[in-house]
Design an enzyme around this catalytic site. Structure first.
Site, PDB file in Angstrom:
ATOM      1  N   GLN A  96      -5.305  -6.338  -1.903  1.00 43.27           N
ATOM      2  CA  GLN A  96      -4.379  -6.238  -3.041  1.00 43.27           C
ATOM      3  C   GLN A  96      -3.437  -7.436  -3.029  1.00 43.27           C
ATOM      4  OE1 GLN A  96      -2.855  -1.887  -3.350  1.00 43.27           O
ATOM      5  NE2 GLN A  96      -3.710  -2.105  -1.309  1.00 43.27           N
ATOM      6  N   THR A 112      -0.980  -0.920   3.498  1.00 39.07           N
ATOM      7  CA  THR A 112      -0.752  -0.589   2.091  1.00 39.07           C
ATOM      8  C   THR A 112      -0.174   0.812   1.989  1.00 39.07           C
ATOM      9  OG1 THR A 112      -1.782  -0.168  -0.059  1.00 39.07           O
ATOM     10  CG2 THR A 112      -3.236  -0.015   1.858  1.00 39.07           C
ATOM     11  N   HIS A 165      -5.826  -7.849  -7.191  1.00 37.98           N
ATOM     12  CA  HIS A 165      -4.654  -8.036  -8.052  1.00 37.98           C
ATOM     13  C   HIS A 165      -4.407  -9.496  -8.415  1.00 37.98           C
ATOM     14  CE1 HIS A 165      -2.935  -3.903  -6.582  1.00 37.98           C
ATOM     15  NE2 HIS A 165      -3.900  -3.783  -7.459  1.00 37.98           N
TER      16      HIS A 165
HETATM   17  P1  OAD Z   1       3.715  -1.827  -0.332  1.00 37.17           P
HETATM   18  O1  OAD Z   1       4.948  -2.654  -0.198  1.00 37.17           O
HETATM   19  O2  OAD Z   1       3.734  -0.690  -1.301  1.00 37.17           O
HETATM   20  O3  OAD Z   1       3.306  -1.221   1.075  1.00 37.17           O
HETATM   21  C1  OAD Z   1       3.296  -2.033   2.222  1.00 37.17           C
HETATM   22  C2  OAD Z   1       2.813  -1.226   3.406  1.00 37.17           C
HETATM   23  O4  OAD Z   1       2.766  -2.107   4.521  1.00 37.17           O
HETATM   24  C3  OAD Z   1       3.726  -0.042   3.794  1.00 37.17           C
HETATM   25  O5  OAD Z   1       2.936   1.115   3.995  1.00 37.17           O
HETATM   26  C4  OAD Z   1       4.352  -0.515   5.114  1.00 37.17           C
HETATM   27  O6  OAD Z   1       4.605   0.552   6.007  1.00 37.17           O
HETATM   28  C5  OAD Z   1       3.262  -1.423   5.648  1.00 37.17           C
HETATM   29  N1  OAD Z   1       3.713  -2.424   6.629  1.00 37.17           N
HETATM   30  C6  OAD Z   1       4.939  -2.959   6.811  1.00 37.17           C
HETATM   31  N2  OAD Z   1       4.915  -3.839   7.834  1.00 37.17           N
HETATM   32  C7  OAD Z   1       3.653  -3.867   8.314  1.00 37.17           C
HETATM   33  C8  OAD Z   1       2.989  -4.573   9.364  1.00 37.17           C
HETATM   34  N3  OAD Z   1       3.623  -5.444  10.153  1.00 37.17           N
HETATM   35  N4  OAD Z   1       1.676  -4.347   9.559  1.00 37.17           N
HETATM   36  C9  OAD Z   1       0.997  -3.451   8.781  1.00 37.17           C
HETATM   37  N5  OAD Z   1       1.568  -2.765   7.788  1.00 37.17           N
HETATM   38  C10 OAD Z   1       2.874  -2.959   7.548  1.00 37.17           C
HETATM   39  O7  OAD Z   1       2.536  -2.843  -0.660  1.00 37.17           O
HETATM   40  P2  OAD Z   1       1.077  -2.567  -1.282  1.00 37.17           P
HETATM   41  O8  OAD Z   1       0.580  -1.224  -0.897  1.00 37.17           O
HETATM   42  O9  OAD Z   1       0.242  -3.745  -0.937  1.00 37.17           O
HETATM   43  O10 OAD Z   1       0.842  -5.343  -7.013  1.00 37.17           O
HETATM   44  O11 OAD Z   1       1.387  -2.587  -2.822  1.00 37.17           O
HETATM   45  C11 OAD Z   1       0.343  -2.481  -3.729  1.00 37.17           C
HETATM   46  C12 OAD Z   1       0.618  -3.318  -4.959  1.00 37.17           C
HETATM   47  O12 OAD Z   1       1.890  -2.993  -5.484  1.00 37.17           O
HETATM   48  C13 OAD Z   1       0.697  -4.801  -4.686  1.00 37.17           C
HETATM   49  O13 OAD Z   1      -0.550  -5.431  -4.714  1.00 37.17           O
HETATM   50  C14 OAD Z   1       1.582  -5.307  -5.777  1.00 37.17           C
HETATM   51  C15 OAD Z   1       2.620  -4.220  -5.704  1.00 37.17           C
HETATM   52  O14 OAD Z   1       3.463  -4.043  -6.738  1.00 37.17           O
HETATM   53  C16 OAD Z   1       1.191  -6.227  -7.969  1.00 37.17           C
HETATM   54  O15 OAD Z   1       2.116  -7.000  -7.882  1.00 37.17           O
HETATM   55  C17 OAD Z   1       0.327  -6.152  -9.155  1.00 37.17           C
END
Ligand code: OAD
Length: 227
Positions: A86, A173, A104
């Site tokens: 993503q 994610t 994305h």
């Molecule tokens: P989020 O910000 O929603 O989630 C990030 C995840 O990464 C959370 O579950 C955290 O706990 C985890 N996290 C934090 N630090 C970490 C680490 N060191 N190692 C592993 N995991 C860690 O981001 P996404 O799920 O990617 O779309 O968000 C999905 C979409 O929403 C993105 O692609 C973006 C956003 O708005 C667009 O901009 C179109």
């Protein structure tokens, strides 16, 4: 060779220094989605939207792939690895992974707002886009990003790739954004599914092995203990 499909989100790049979206201090605390990441935002204030993505690109040159990205590239020695990300950064590419599907969009690409929607690569020397920057046919260029409210053109391909997985790994994610979050349901029943995230993710389907660690450490545990 067994096939591993890896679904990654913003947490994958957190250890490289790119903030996630929804963690505390995340990008969506600093900016409103409605101001910078929707078609309405683009219509209302395209200069602000372009500037937001110019800043994201600038940040990309200041960071490097982390051990987690590199571990996924390394996995290709033993498995066929398909990454579905993503993320709009290019850190999987820079770490050396071969098969990457960007759900994305990609920061280092722009697209014509004309009917052909042609896509163009940006370069590190010329990565900014401004109002008035046009494609050869004279249409304004926009970020090659899937904004909220827009269709996800690669989702069918991602669903198909997920059905082919012998092992599914989900990393960093929050699984809050659909249709990406629904990909897990396309996996063949009974295959091993792993989830790596330092925070607790709720409402997960049964049978998932959770490794509650950051991406680098979590991938180390995954490869040493389970693969
Ligand atoms: P989020 O910000 O929603 O989630 C990030 C995840 O990464 C959370 O579950 C955290 O706990 C985890 N996290 C934090 N630090 C970490 C680490 N060191 N190692 C592993 N995991 C860690 O981001 P996404 O799920 O990617 O779309 O968000 C999905 C979409 O929403 C993105 O692609 C973006 C956003 O708005 C667009 O901009 C179109």
């Amino acid at each position: 060779m067994k096939k591993i499909v890896v679904l990654t989100g913003a947490g994958m790049s957190a250890e490289s220094g790119i903030s996630t979206f929804r963690d505390s201090g995340g990008l969506w605390e600093k900016y409103k989605i409605d101001d910078v990441a929707t078609p309405q935002a683009w219509r209302k204030n395209p200069a602000l939207v372009l500037d937001f993505y110019n800043q994201r690109r600038k940040q990309l040159f200041e960071v490097e792939p982390n051990m987690g990205h590199r571990a996924l590239a390394e996995l290709e020695k033993k498995y066929e690895v398909q990454i579905i990300t993503q993320n709009v950064d290019n850190l999987h590419e820079r770490a050396g992974s071969s098969n990457i599907l960007h759900l994305h969009g990609e920061l280092m690409k722009v697209r014509s707002t004309g009917p052909g929607e042609e896509v163009y690569n940006l370069t590190p020397d010329n990565y900014e886009t401004h109002l008035g920057d046009k494609c050869p046919k004279g249409f304004q260029l926009r970020p090659h990003i899937v904004w909220f409210g827009e269709a996800v053109p690669e989702i069918e391909k991602a669903e198909h790739l997920t059905t082919q997985a012998d092992i599914l790994v989900i990393i960093g994610t929050s699984l809050q954004v659909y249709p990406a979050a629904g990909l897990i349901h396309n996996a063949k029943p009974g295959i091993p599914v792993f989830l790596i995230d330092p925070h607790e993710i709720t409402h997960l389907p049964d049978g998932i092995t959770v490794i509650q660690k950051g991406a680098s450490e979590g991938l180390k545990e995954l490869t040493e203990k389970y693969l």
